[in-house]
Design an enzyme around this catalytic site. Sequence first.
Site, PDB file in Angstrom:
ATOM      1  N   SER A   1     -31.984  -0.587   8.509  1.00 56.76           N
ATOM      2  CA  SER A   1     -31.002   0.476   8.360  1.00 56.76           C
ATOM      3  C   SER A   1     -31.651   1.823   8.619  1.00 56.76           C
ATOM      4  CB  SER A   1     -30.435   0.428   6.934  1.00 56.76           C
ATOM      5  OG  SER A   1     -29.936   1.686   6.550  1.00 56.76           O
TER       6      SER A   1
ATOM      7  N   GLY B   1     -30.713   5.499   7.695  1.00 54.13           N
ATOM      8  CA  GLY B   1     -29.769   6.327   6.955  1.00 54.13           C
ATOM      9  C   GLY B   1     -30.069   7.806   7.121  1.00 54.13           C
ATOM     10  N   LYS B   2     -29.382   8.594   6.322  1.00 51.49           N
ATOM     11  CA  LYS B   2     -29.544  10.046   6.416  1.00 51.49           C
ATOM     12  C   LYS B   2     -30.914  10.500   5.926  1.00 51.49           C
ATOM     13  CE  LYS B   2     -26.006  11.380   4.046  1.00 51.49           C
ATOM     14  NZ  LYS B   2     -25.324  10.083   3.825  1.00 51.49           N
ATOM     15  N   GLU B   3     -31.327   9.916   4.819  1.00 52.32           N
ATOM     16  CA  GLU B   3     -32.571  10.379   4.209  1.00 52.32           C
ATOM     17  C   GLU B   3     -33.720   9.384   4.294  1.00 52.32           C
ATOM     18  OE1 GLU B   3     -30.098  11.476   1.285  1.00 52.32           O
ATOM     19  OE2 GLU B   3     -30.035  13.452   2.191  1.00 52.32           O
ATOM     20  N   ALA B   4     -33.376   8.124   4.462  1.00 54.13           N
ATOM     21  CA  ALA B   4     -34.418   7.106   4.495  1.00 54.13           C
ATOM     22  C   ALA B   4     -34.084   6.041   5.528  1.00 54.13           C
ATOM     23  CB  ALA B   4     -34.540   6.455   3.116  1.00 54.13           C
ATOM     24  N   ASN B   5     -35.127   5.356   5.972  1.00 53.57           N
ATOM     25  CA  ASN B   5     -34.931   4.181   6.811  1.00 53.57           C
ATOM     26  C   ASN B   5     -35.490   2.983   6.075  1.00 53.57           C
ATOM     27  OD1 ASN B   5     -33.938   5.843   8.874  1.00 53.57           O
ATOM     28  ND2 ASN B   5     -35.999   6.221   9.613  1.00 53.57           N
TER      29      ASN B   5
ATOM     30  N   LYS C   1     -38.644   0.860   2.258  1.00 53.38           N
ATOM     31  CA  LYS C   1     -37.773   2.028   2.391  1.00 53.38           C
ATOM     32  C   LYS C   1     -38.654   3.255   2.560  1.00 53.38           C
ATOM     33  CE  LYS C   1     -33.741   4.203   0.217  1.00 53.38           C
ATOM     34  NZ  LYS C   1     -32.702   4.046  -0.838  1.00 53.38           N
TER      35      LYS C   1
ATOM     36  N   ASP D   1     -24.390   6.441  -7.579  1.00 54.78           N
ATOM     37  CA  ASP D   1     -23.897   6.354  -6.190  1.00 54.78           C
ATOM     38  C   ASP D   1     -23.366   4.946  -5.941  1.00 54.78           C
ATOM     39  OD1 ASP D   1     -23.253   7.158  -3.611  1.00 54.78           O
ATOM     40  OD2 ASP D   1     -25.267   6.837  -2.820  1.00 54.78           O
TER      41      ASP D   1
ATOM     42  N   TYR E   1     -20.797   0.364  -0.648  1.00 47.70           N
ATOM     43  CA  TYR E   1     -21.875   0.643   0.304  1.00 47.70           C
ATOM     44  C   TYR E   1     -23.261   0.419  -0.305  1.00 47.70           C
ATOM     45  CZ  TYR E   1     -18.409   2.823   3.321  1.00 47.70           C
ATOM     46  OH  TYR E   1     -17.327   3.048   4.130  1.00 47.70           O
TER      47      TYR E   1
ATOM     48  N   ASP F   1     -30.214   0.970  -3.850  1.00 46.60           N
ATOM     49  CA  ASP F   1     -30.172   2.423  -3.621  1.00 46.60           C
ATOM     50  C   ASP F   1     -30.082   3.202  -4.930  1.00 46.60           C
ATOM     51  OD1 ASP F   1     -30.177   4.740  -2.219  1.00 46.60           O
ATOM     52  OD2 ASP F   1     -28.249   4.465  -1.239  1.00 46.60           O
TER      53      ASP F   1
HETATM   54  P1  ATP Z   1     -27.790   5.249   3.711  1.00 49.82           P
HETATM   55  O1  ATP Z   1     -28.039   6.725   3.901  1.00 49.82           O
HETATM   56  O2  ATP Z   1     -27.439   4.487   4.950  1.00 49.82           O
HETATM   57  O3  ATP Z   1     -26.868   4.961   2.539  1.00 49.82           O
HETATM   58  P2  ATP Z   1     -29.864   4.862   2.000  1.00 49.82           P
HETATM   59  O4  ATP Z   1     -30.883   5.903   2.193  1.00 49.82           O
HETATM   60  O5  ATP Z   1     -28.787   5.108   1.022  1.00 49.82           O
HETATM   61  O6  ATP Z   1     -29.200   4.611   3.341  1.00 49.82           O
HETATM   62  P3  ATP Z   1     -30.176   2.188   0.945  1.00 49.82           P
HETATM   63  O7  ATP Z   1     -28.732   2.208   0.622  1.00 49.82           O
HETATM   64  O8  ATP Z   1     -31.121   1.922  -0.160  1.00 49.82           O
HETATM   65  O9  ATP Z   1     -30.652   3.515   1.671  1.00 49.82           O
HETATM   66  O10 ATP Z   1     -30.459   1.101   2.059  1.00 49.82           O
HETATM   67  C1  ATP Z   1     -29.822   1.178   3.312  1.00 49.82           C
HETATM   68  C2  ATP Z   1     -29.441  -0.218   3.775  1.00 49.82           C
HETATM   69  O11 ATP Z   1     -30.606  -1.022   3.920  1.00 49.82           O
HETATM   70  C3  ATP Z   1     -28.560  -0.966   2.804  1.00 49.82           C
HETATM   71  O12 ATP Z   1     -27.214  -0.733   3.062  1.00 49.82           O
HETATM   72  C4  ATP Z   1     -28.924  -2.413   3.037  1.00 49.82           C
HETATM   73  O13 ATP Z   1     -28.159  -2.918   4.097  1.00 49.82           O
HETATM   74  C5  ATP Z   1     -30.368  -2.337   3.463  1.00 49.82           C
HETATM   75  N1  ATP Z   1     -31.271  -2.624   2.335  1.00 49.82           N
HETATM   76  C6  ATP Z   1     -31.741  -1.745   1.426  1.00 49.82           C
HETATM   77  N2  ATP Z   1     -32.559  -2.327   0.544  1.00 49.82           N
HETATM   78  C7  ATP Z   1     -32.622  -3.630   0.892  1.00 49.82           C
HETATM   79  C8  ATP Z   1     -33.309  -4.770   0.367  1.00 49.82           C
HETATM   80  N3  ATP Z   1     -34.103  -4.675  -0.703  1.00 49.82           N
HETATM   81  N4  ATP Z   1     -33.148  -5.949   0.984  1.00 49.82           N
HETATM   82  C9  ATP Z   1     -32.346  -6.051   2.072  1.00 49.82           C
HETATM   83  N5  ATP Z   1     -31.678  -5.022   2.612  1.00 49.82           N
HETATM   84  C10 ATP Z   1     -31.797  -3.818   2.044  1.00 49.82           C
HETATM   85 MN    MN Z   2     -27.134   3.547   0.456  1.00 47.99          MN
END
Ligand code: ATP
Ligand code: MN
Length: 255
Positions: A56, A58-62, A76, A190, A194, A209
């Site tokens: 994934s 995302g905005k702040e993390a990958n 993460k 949060d 999602y 998350d």
């Molecule tokens: P976003 O900005 O997209 O919401 P985020 O920074 O909120 O990203 P997370 O929600 O923690 O980060 O993780 C993003 C995505 O990565 C999750 O929606 C999920 O699909 C996947 N993910 C996160 N943690 C795990 C994990 N431990 N195992 C499998 N998949 C994960």
């Molecule tokens: Mn998230």
Amino acid sequence: EKKIKRIDRAKDKSRVREKDSERLKVEENVFDVPTLKILYTLSNKGIIKAMGGAISTGKEANVFYAEGPDKELAVKIYRIASSTFKAMDAYIMKDPRFTNIRNNKRDIIFAWTRKEFQNLKRAKNAGVRVPEPVIAEKNILIMEFMGEKERPYPLLKNTYLEDDEAKLIFDTVVEYMRLLYKKANLVHADLSEYNILIDPKDLTPIFIDMGQSVTLEHPNSREFLYRDVQNILRFFSRYGIKDKPEELLKKIQAE
Ligand code: ATP
Ligand code: MN
């Protein structure tokens, strides 16, 4: 040097990678030199065997897939350069556990990463199903991979459910919110479709998350809990679940 190369090669072979240039751009940001150095150290310590592709961005993390010595891992990585992190202040500055951090972006992000690690640990200890955290190092959080054979479990949002299955999941989500509140002293803050994964084998929800999760002492914890409750009710209303927010709050806060 060799290990970094191995990490890069493994990354290229991974099945979960996306081939678009967008991802390459993102990865240039993520794997900056300090981040690569941490990954190198973690690899030397045997915590990571090989890095896989992006799960994934995302905005702040990958989030990346990785192989651990004995199980699959999720890595993460919070971006330092390209993140805004305006919202973080509100969550972290008033948290009694984190009043001493200096007010610069790097330190806020490092504290945020440690906070997510601690929150996951507390949630786990309280009996909530979450990815088990392995280590937090600067802007990198390593945790248990929730999925099988490199495939992450689906988000609740993307799961097709019958009404009775949804009701089962809803009840467990509420029970987890109660355990978080009562045993871990935490509000997710949060929570929505999602940030909940579904284990397809037994339909257990998995909360993810938790960087923004706060303790009950946080001045806005009630407001965050109420928002979580509303998000959950909004999602499950399509399955005929019509509980009132006040009832649900009572259940979560019950002795
Ligand atoms: P976003 O900005 O997209 O919401 P985020 O920074 O909120 O990203 P997370 O929600 O923690 O980060 O993780 C993003 C995505 O990565 C999750 O929606 C999920 O699909 C996947 N993910 C996160 N943690 C795990 C994990 N431990 N195992 C499998 N998949 C994960
Ligand atoms: Mn998230």
